[in-house]
Scaffold this motif. Structure first.
Motif, PDB file in Angstrom:
ATOM      1  N   THR A   1       2.599  -2.853   8.160  1.00 56.28           N
ATOM      2  CA  THR A   1       3.417  -2.083   7.219  1.00 56.28           C
ATOM      3  C   THR A   1       3.457  -2.768   5.856  1.00 56.28           C
ATOM      4  O   THR A   1       3.354  -2.129   4.807  1.00 56.28           O
ATOM      5  CB  THR A   1       4.852  -1.921   7.757  1.00 56.28           C
ATOM      6  OG1 THR A   1       4.793  -1.346   9.058  1.00 56.28           O
ATOM      7  CG2 THR A   1       5.675  -1.044   6.841  1.00 56.28           C
TER       8      THR A   1
ATOM      9  N   GLU B   1       1.217  -4.784   4.566  1.00 51.77           N
ATOM     10  CA  GLU B   1      -0.080  -4.646   3.894  1.00 51.77           C
ATOM     11  C   GLU B   1      -0.288  -3.233   3.360  1.00 51.77           C
ATOM     12  O   GLU B   1      -0.920  -3.037   2.317  1.00 51.77           O
ATOM     13  CB  GLU B   1      -1.214  -5.023   4.857  1.00 51.77           C
ATOM     14  CG  GLU B   1      -1.241  -6.491   5.231  1.00 51.77           C
ATOM     15  CD  GLU B   1      -1.268  -7.389   4.009  1.00 51.77           C
ATOM     16  OE1 GLU B   1      -2.066  -7.121   3.092  1.00 51.77           O
ATOM     17  OE2 GLU B   1      -0.475  -8.348   3.956  1.00 51.77           O
ATOM     18  N   LYS B   2       0.256  -2.254   4.087  1.00 54.74           N
ATOM     19  CA  LYS B   2       0.159  -0.867   3.617  1.00 54.74           C
ATOM     20  C   LYS B   2       0.937  -0.705   2.305  1.00 54.74           C
ATOM     21  O   LYS B   2       0.456  -0.096   1.352  1.00 54.74           O
ATOM     22  CB  LYS B   2       0.708   0.069   4.689  1.00 54.74           C
ATOM     23  CG  LYS B   2       0.656   1.545   4.300  1.00 54.74           C
ATOM     24  CD  LYS B   2       1.236   2.411   5.424  1.00 54.74           C
ATOM     25  CE  LYS B   2       1.242   3.880   5.009  1.00 54.74           C
ATOM     26  NZ  LYS B   2       1.846   4.738   6.057  1.00 54.74           N
TER      27      LYS B   2
ATOM     28  N   LYS C   1      -0.899  -2.381  -0.577  1.00 59.41           N
ATOM     29  CA  LYS C   1      -1.981  -1.545  -1.094  1.00 59.41           C
ATOM     30  C   LYS C   1      -1.432  -0.435  -1.981  1.00 59.41           C
ATOM     31  O   LYS C   1      -1.975  -0.160  -3.072  1.00 59.41           O
ATOM     32  CB  LYS C   1      -2.766  -0.944   0.072  1.00 59.41           C
ATOM     33  CG  LYS C   1      -3.974  -0.121  -0.364  1.00 59.41           C
ATOM     34  CD  LYS C   1      -4.722   0.427   0.842  1.00 59.41           C
ATOM     35  CE  LYS C   1      -5.899   1.274   0.385  1.00 59.41           C
ATOM     36  NZ  LYS C   1      -6.610   1.884   1.533  1.00 59.41           N
TER      37      LYS C   1
END
Length: 460
Positions: free
Chosen positions: A171, A173-174, A177
């Motif tokens: 989550t 890393e999402k 991004k």
């Protein structure tokens, strides 16, 4: 700066300042002398004193601009002060040592900015992590998670166990991004931002810098930094956190040492209006006494002394002083002999002619006409000055300077403002987008003002 010869320094100054070749040569040589001094042996280096300069010329001929551009070229701490703002010790007003304190503050700000730029990459990474912490508060609110075997219902559709470290990392890393792609720019986030709180200050006349400096430092230690919660958009939050992180990464002790070193070795003080404190010998009572007192207070700083600042002791032996003044009423020889001896280089600047005004309007990188054309272009107007219009503006500026007070190139500002007043006022609603400025237009707009001497005294 290490590779620039005096000729190249003059050429660099020519890009912004028209004429005054003698003054440019003098400052270029002074700058190169500093470069030469730094390459001497240490015992001889301390013996070489700076060759201070006095620029003699009317207002508006380029004295301040030469000193300011020189400091930018050298990337040196620079301060401009007016000698008439200082009073001798014992009188209410600013003391001359505040010049060095202000110069040191400039150097600290300059060095801190450089240090912060050098750690921007690390600060950006740390800021990103802090912002993700704010966007994902669950990670901070549940520091001690249990890692027992999850039940079947604890798995998400992708097969990852909900609430486990792998899911939390995914989550995060999402969100990372999305943050980098700008998809979170419209989101608002709450942050704790530190703010310095000093609960008091000196409400008094100027001249109490030392007392206020010590009190603020003492009170600042008693009252540590506070934090305040603020809501802001994600891009603003990221920028704020990045600056905060960069400030934390900078070692202020190193900044202060480097700033003091730069002030002592490369600092430049532009001392304007020196002629205003040049009282004649035997002037008797009154302001002449105070003027001579200011000169005597300036003398130890220019000769070389040690000034106490909140960033450390600063020696002024190798600071370059560039003094300036019109010297219409007084003369450089009216200065006290000791001060005269500390300004071995004297340069007289030329009064500006009509041809100089034409060049000032068109040639420099920051030429006035280029500035006005660019400003009006933001409104969609295309203003074009014909060569005869430029010539007419220069002629009027020279004529008004001759008949009224000669304020040099500053006269061009007043004339151009008056000339373009109508166009500037109606620019947002203008239908005609192409506006040619001709000599005839210049004459029509300024005929009444230029003809009437009394009116031009007030308007131009």
């Amino acid at each position: 700066m290490d590779t620039m010869t005096p000729r190249e320094v003059v050429e660099a100054l020519d890009r912004y300042i028209i004429g005054q070749h003698r003054a440019k040569r003098a400052v270029a040589i002074a700058l190169r002398t500093r470069w030469r001094r730094m390459r001497l042996s240490e015992d001889l280096r301390d013996e070489v004193v700076p060759k201070n300069i006095i620029m003699i010329g009317s207002t508006g001929v380029g004295k301040t601009e030469i000193a300011r551009r020189l400091a930018k070229l050298a990337d040196a701490p620079f301060i401009k002060v007016e000698a008439s703002k200082f009073t001798e010790v014992g009188y209410v007003g600013r003391d001359v040592e505040s010049i060095i304190r202000d110069l040191t503050e400039q150097a600290v700000a300059m060095v801190k900015t450089e240090y912060m730029e050098s750690v921007q990459e690390k600060a950006a990474a740390a800021a990103e992590e802090r912002l993700l912490d704010a966007l994902l508060p669950r990670r901070r609110s549940e520091p001690s998670m249990t890692y027992a075997e999850p039940s079947v219902s604890s798995y998400d559709p992708s097969g990852q166990p909900v609430g486990q470290p792998d899911t939390e990392t995914a989550t995060r890393e999402k969100f990372r991004k999305m943050l980098r792609e700008g998809r979170l720019d419209d989101r608002t986030v709450e942050l704790e931002v530190s703010e310095k709180s000093v609960p008091m200050g000196i409400i008094s006349n100027i001249g109490m810098e030392d007392l206020e400096m010590n009190l603020k430092e003492m009170m600042g230690n008693m009252f540590p930094d506070k934090t305040k919660r603020r809501s802001m958009k994600v891009p603003d939050a990221l920028r704020t956190i990045r600056q905060e992180e960069a400030s934390r990464m900078v070692d202020m002790e190193k900044v202060n040492k480097e700033a003091v070193r730069r002030v002592e070795q490369t600092g430049i003080v532009f001392l304007d209006e020196l002629d205003k404190v040049a009282g004649r010998e035997g002037g008797g009572q009154g302001p002449d006494v105070s003027r001579e007192g200011v000169q005597r207070d300036l003398l130890p700083i220019i000769e070389g002394s040690t000034v106490n600042t909140k960033h450390g002791m600063v020696q002024t032996d190798h600071i370059l002083f560039i003094a300036a003044g019109a010297f219409h009423v007084s003369k450089p020889s009216d200065l006290i002999p000791e001060l005269q001896g500390r300004f071995p280089i004297r340069v007289e600047l030329d009064n500006l002619t009509k041809d100089d005004f034409v060049r000032i309007l068109t040639e420099p990188r920051n030429a006035l006409i280029k500035q006005y054309v660019a400003l009006l272009e933001t409104e969609g107007l295309k203003v074009e000055f014909s060569p005869d219009a430029v010539d007419e503006i220069a002629s009027m500026a020279a004529a008004v300077n001759e008949r009224t007070e000669n304020i040099g190139a500053r006269r061009l500002y007043t004339i151009l403002e008056k000339l373009l007043e109508e166009i500037s006022f109606h620019a947002p609603e203008a239908v005609q987008k192409d506006i040619p400025i001709t000599a005839q237009y210049v004459r029509e707009q300024l005929k009444d003002v230029v003809k009437d001497v009394d009116l031009s005294r007030y308007i131009l």
